[in-house]
Design an enzyme around this catalytic site. Structure first.
Site, PDB file in Angstrom:
ATOM      1  N   THR A   1       0.818  -1.217   0.000  1.00  0.00           N
ATOM      2  CA  THR A   1       0.000   0.000   0.000  1.00  0.00           C
ATOM      3  C   THR A   1       0.853   1.269   0.000  1.00  0.00           C
ATOM      4  O   THR A   1       0.521   2.245  -0.668  1.00  0.00           O
ATOM      5  CB  THR A   1      -0.903   0.012   1.256  1.00  0.00           C
ATOM      6  OG1 THR A   1      -1.511  -1.264   1.370  1.00  0.00           O
ATOM      7  CG2 THR A   1      -1.971   1.067   1.157  1.00  0.00           C
TER       8      THR A   1
ATOM      9  N   LEU B   1      -3.508  -7.516   4.368  1.00  0.00           N
ATOM     10  CA  LEU B   1      -2.048  -7.527   4.411  1.00  0.00           C
ATOM     11  C   LEU B   1      -1.406  -6.316   3.751  1.00  0.00           C
ATOM     12  O   LEU B   1      -0.270  -6.380   3.315  1.00  0.00           O
ATOM     13  CB  LEU B   1      -1.513  -8.805   3.736  1.00  0.00           C
ATOM     14  CG  LEU B   1      -2.111 -10.132   4.208  1.00  0.00           C
ATOM     15  CD1 LEU B   1      -1.507 -11.278   3.420  1.00  0.00           C
ATOM     16  CD2 LEU B   1      -1.871 -10.347   5.694  1.00  0.00           C
ATOM     17  N   CYS B   2      -2.104  -5.199   3.678  1.00  0.00           N
ATOM     18  CA  CYS B   2      -1.529  -4.004   3.048  1.00  0.00           C
ATOM     19  C   CYS B   2      -1.036  -4.287   1.642  1.00  0.00           C
ATOM     20  O   CYS B   2      -0.045  -3.717   1.212  1.00  0.00           O
ATOM     21  CB  CYS B   2      -0.376  -3.436   3.864  1.00  0.00           C
ATOM     22  SG  CYS B   2      -0.920  -2.481   5.259  1.00  0.00           S
ATOM     23  N   ASN B   3      -1.683  -5.211   0.947  1.00  0.00           N
ATOM     24  CA  ASN B   3      -1.230  -5.522  -0.402  1.00  0.00           C
ATOM     25  C   ASN B   3      -2.459  -5.740  -1.296  1.00  0.00           C
ATOM     26  O   ASN B   3      -2.763  -6.859  -1.693  1.00  0.00           O
ATOM     27  CB  ASN B   3      -0.339  -6.777  -0.368  1.00  0.00           C
ATOM     28  CG  ASN B   3       0.441  -6.936  -1.645  1.00  0.00           C
ATOM     29  OD1 ASN B   3      -0.135  -6.963  -2.731  1.00  0.00           O
ATOM     30  ND2 ASN B   3       1.753  -7.006  -1.532  1.00  0.00           N
TER      31      ASN B   3
END
Ligand SMILES: *Cc1c(COP(=O)(O)O)cnc(C)c1O
Length: 832
Positions: free
Chosen positions: A126, A389-391
């Site tokens: 992110t 997962l910030c992805n």
């Protein structure tokens, strides 16, 4: 592997580890002594340093200040040498974390007069994606192949400064991306294209070699705490040859300027000696930098080198991957769905880091809620991460989530980290297990044992639910099947026919996307209906799930009333598309007498499309999906109680004998629906329609189309059955039906009005079939045709039939009369 074999295997591994990490002699592999030793050595040594030395703020002449400056310079050098980076070619800038390093690079590009182009890989964290918001234009590369193609195209057309960013290792599933892109971009691209390598996840378990500055990225960001656990510090490594990018950075702060003049004359002189002096705004985190030195020493003493850590963790990850992949339920179905890059090989540190990302399935193939896994894991002291997962790019592609679904999930209340993590039978996030220098084989085996203990189902469930489509074959062929399925995305407009073979979701409120939208009068806020505006039937919506769009086409005499005859509207309920104030106006909208709360679209293009087509000023409005955040449930409409078949006693009367039980708590009396008039689903029978049409034709009238009844499900005699075996109006007596593998309750017959007389192809009004219906289907002064129906969700939340209930055209239809319920164990379990 037997237990004895496993113990001797573990022993061998332990010996191997002691060769890898000689300093761990005296600790045992099967406990956390290694981690404890590391943490204790690090903190002891750091505190000794703090107690015996006084470190002052740099930039002054005192001894303490000079000591700080000297040590910080040494540590910079030491950090560079960890990556074989020559200080003549690279500089290191200390930052709070990797994100701060990324933002520093972004600042410099943003301050270029002509703006900049930004490209990033789909697997980006992110923190890399956010950079796009300040770029003049940007592109997300969906695959490595797309990047390769772009590099080979050689950068024609690159005019602006450009920045290409990607992670060396995906923080989602540990996939490692090619490290040669920086060199190839530098040699292939003609324009000013810089590369930013996000090495935050990568360097925690892998060496990074920057010895060749020609092939090194221009900017590399690191999270030092991910390598050493402590201190909380990040670094940005800049190739000196590319440092001119920062000349454009406008901001200056304490520490980065030589002189600043205020008031009448406003100028400043930036520091020019070294890059880090120009970029480190404010006071350096000097004690953290000291701790970094200690951390590098202790890490090296215990774990030798990043090469060694890489070997150790690659081995552990290969074992974890293999054991998780091999887990099976008692019925043979697999337990873990592991998300791995197509070219990744566990154990090969060039293609894969020591991370395993996965979801768990139950034995029926349904998904286990990640929130549940996380709760048990926490109790059992496993530190794992779940969710997005910030992805976002990597997670969406692994889980097969289209952008509209992510928005839809967001609209339905799904947020990073909440419990609502299975939507439309898809997980909205995943489970991630990461291994590091400190991880042990015991960690791996005990985690696998944990999954086995809590999530592997050895025995089939007690009540045999119909679990897979191959499993349940009806004992005798059904005489009825689903002839067609229709939904009416925009209330009172044309139907959209579900394509044969397509599994269509049934929700509590009805078939997916049915009456999700309506048109509301701009003056009164009332929902428009075919009764008054028969031409609405010439507005033809269709649902495009692949593109995530609602297409609306104009047909017949509506063609050419507007420019283009077609409009598309995203299926996702992006809150920005709706106007705020109009919610109140629409709060008065009337759908068959009930107040509804729909949100109107603010786009004037959309409003004028429908207004011009129908010749009435209207807005498109959307009914907020049930369950979407707070408050919307209260506004959803409910089926009218008069539809309940009173003879079956579906109301719960305490103490009544035999005790009657609500089918689903709280839903017996009324069931939520969107904008359909009375009930979630309307079912009609082809045989009954044929009977009506025979009568109409006998009188010389025009046969009615099935569409005029605006049914969702048309049930017909299976073509294998001889004609003449039709049983018109048999549905009057049905109490339940099973369609495919789903069960439905019949709520009662549908009352009819003159709306059935609107020809759905031409929008002309006829007399039939209402005249014939009122002669043959009138009871107590009311005319009935078709049956209100609602879905009966099964109880077992683990079954995929519950998580994603669907029906299809061609599904067999098995009706149950009141006294036939006992014939079907599943149905009788559902309703008693
Ligand atoms: C952790 C991580 C980040 C963010 O790092 P911070 O130090 O939290 O700013 C960025 N990218 C990747 C690949 C990461 O693993």
């Amino acid at each position: 592997m037997g237990e004895a074999e496993r113990i001797s295997y573990d022993k061998a591994i332990e010996e191997l580890r002691l060769q890898e990490y000689p300093m761990l002699q005296g600790t045992t592999y099967l406990d956390h002594a290694g981690t404890t030793l590391y943490a204790k050595s690090l903190i002891d040594r750091f505190s000794a340093d703090m107690i015996s030395n006084l470190y002052g703020n740099p930039h002054s002449a005192s001894n303490s200040s000079q000591l700080t400056t000297r040590r910080v310079e040494d540590i910079r050098l030491r950090l560079l040498s960890l990556f074989n980076a020559d200080p003549a070619e690279f500089d290191v800038v200390f930052v709070a974390n990797a994100t701060a390093g990324i933002k520093l690079v972004m600042d410099a590009f943003r301050d270029h007069e002509e703006g900049y182009w930004y490209g990033y890989h789909r697997d980006a964290h992110t923190s890399l994606i956010g950079v796009r918001e300040s770029a003049a234009s940007h592109r997300c590369f969906a695959s490595d192949a797309e990047v390769n193609k772009w590099i080979e195209e050689g950068g024609r057309g690159v005019i602006r400064p450009s920045l290409f960013a990607y992670p060396a290792q995906s923080n989602m599933n540990g996939r490692r991306l090619p490290l040669n892109w920086s060199r190839r971009i530098r040699t292939n691209k003609q324009g000013p294209v810089y590369t930013l390598l996000d090495a935050a996840a990568f360097v925690s378990t892998s060496p990074l070699d920057l010895s060749d500055s020609e092939s090194a990225p221009d900017f590399t960001v690191l999270s030092l705490y991910k390598m050493f656990g402590f201190p909380d510090l990040g670094a940005l490594i800049v190739r000196q040859a590319s440092s001119s990018v920062f000349d454009k950075r406008r901001y200056f702060g304490g520490g980065t300027v030589e002189m600043v003049v205020c008031l009448t004359e406003q100028w400043h002189a930036k520091k020019s000696d070294s890059l880090h002096e120009r970029l480190e705004d404010g006071t350096l985190p000097i004690h953290s930098i000291m701790a970094l030195d200690t951390a590098m020493s202790v890490h090296q003493e215990l774990y030798t080198s990043l090469e060694q850590v890489s070997r150790h963790t690659a081995f552990l990850a290969a074992r974890l991957f293999q054991e998780l992949s091999e887990l099976r339920h008692g019925n043979g179905s697999s337990v873990c769905q592991v998300y791995k890059g197509a070219t990744s090989v566990y154990g090969d540190s060039r293609t894969q880091g020591p991370i395993v990302a996965f979801n768990l399935r139950n034995q029926c193939g349904g998904w286990v809620s990640n929130a549940e896994v996380e709760k048990v894991a926490a109790v059992k002291s496993f530190q794992l991460r779940t969710g997005g997962l910030c992805n976002p790019g990597g997670v969406a592609s692994s889980l097969g989530l289209a952008p509209w679904e992510m928005r839809e999930n967001f609209s339905a209340g799904q947020r990073c980290g909440n419990d609502n993590d299975i939507i439309r039978a898809k997980p909205t996030g995943m489970i991630r297990v990461s291994l590091g220098a400190m991880s042990t084989l015991h960690d791996v085996t005990s985690f696998v044992d944990f999954v086995r203990e809590f999530f592997v189902q050895e025995t089939p469930p007690l009540m045999a639910l119909p679990v897979t489509s191959s499993y349940i074959e009806p004992p005798t062929p059904c005489r009825l099947h689903v002839e067609s399925l229709s939904i009416y995305p925009i209330k009172s407009c044309a139907a959209y026919s579900v394509p044969p073979g397509k599994a269509w979701e049934v929700r509590r409120e009805g078939l997916a996307w049915d009456r999700e939208w309506c048109l509301v009068h701009q003056g009164t806020g009332a929902a428009l209906s075919q009764k008054r505006y028969p031409k609405m039937t010439l507005i033809r919506p269709s649902i495009d799930m692949e593109e995530g769009l609602l297409h609306v086409r104009l047909a017949g005499c509506l063609r050419d009333t507007t420019f283009g005859n077609e409009i598309t509207i995203p299926l996702s309920a992006d809150p920005r598309m709706f106007s705020n104030e109009a919610i109140y106006k629409v709060a008065n909208a009337k759908v068959c007498g009930d107040a509804i709360r729909a949100k109107t679209y603010r786009s004037s293009e959309i409003s004028s499309f429908f207004s011009q087509a129908l010749g009435v000023a209207c807005h498109l409005a959307r009914f907020p999906a049930v369950g979407s955040g707070s408050g919307s449930l209260a506004s959803s409409r409910h089926t009218k109680p008069h539809l309940q078949k009173s003879s079956t006693g579906s109301m719960h009367i305490p103490g009544a004998f035999p005790d009657t039980k609500p089918l689903i708590p709280g839903t017996t009396v009324s069931k939520p629906i969107l904008l359909s008039n009375e009930s979630p689903i309307l079912t009609i029978s082809r045989s009954s329609l044929n009977r009506i049409n025979e009568l109409i034709k006998a009188e010389g009238g025009k046969a009615a189309q099935a569409e005029v009844f605006r049914a969702n499900i048309v049930v017909a005699e299976n073509p294998r059955y001889p004609p003449g075996a039709e049983q018109p109006y048999a549905e009057d007596d049905w109490r339940y039906v099973q369609i495919g593998q789903q069960y439905f309750e019949m709520l009662g017959p549908c009352r009819r009005c003159q709306m059935v007389c609107v020809d759905q192809h031409t929008a002309e009004r006829n007399q039939e079939p209402f005249v014939t219906l009122s002669k043959t289907r009138r009871f107590d002064g009311r005319v009935y045709f078709g049956e209100h129906t609602c879905h009966l969700p099964m109880d077992d939340p683990a079954s995929p039939l519950v998580q994603n209930p669907t029906i299809s055209v061609g599904d067999s239809v098995r009706p149950y009369l009141d006294d036939g319920v006992d014939e079907d164990p599943i149905l009788s379990a559902l309703v008693t």
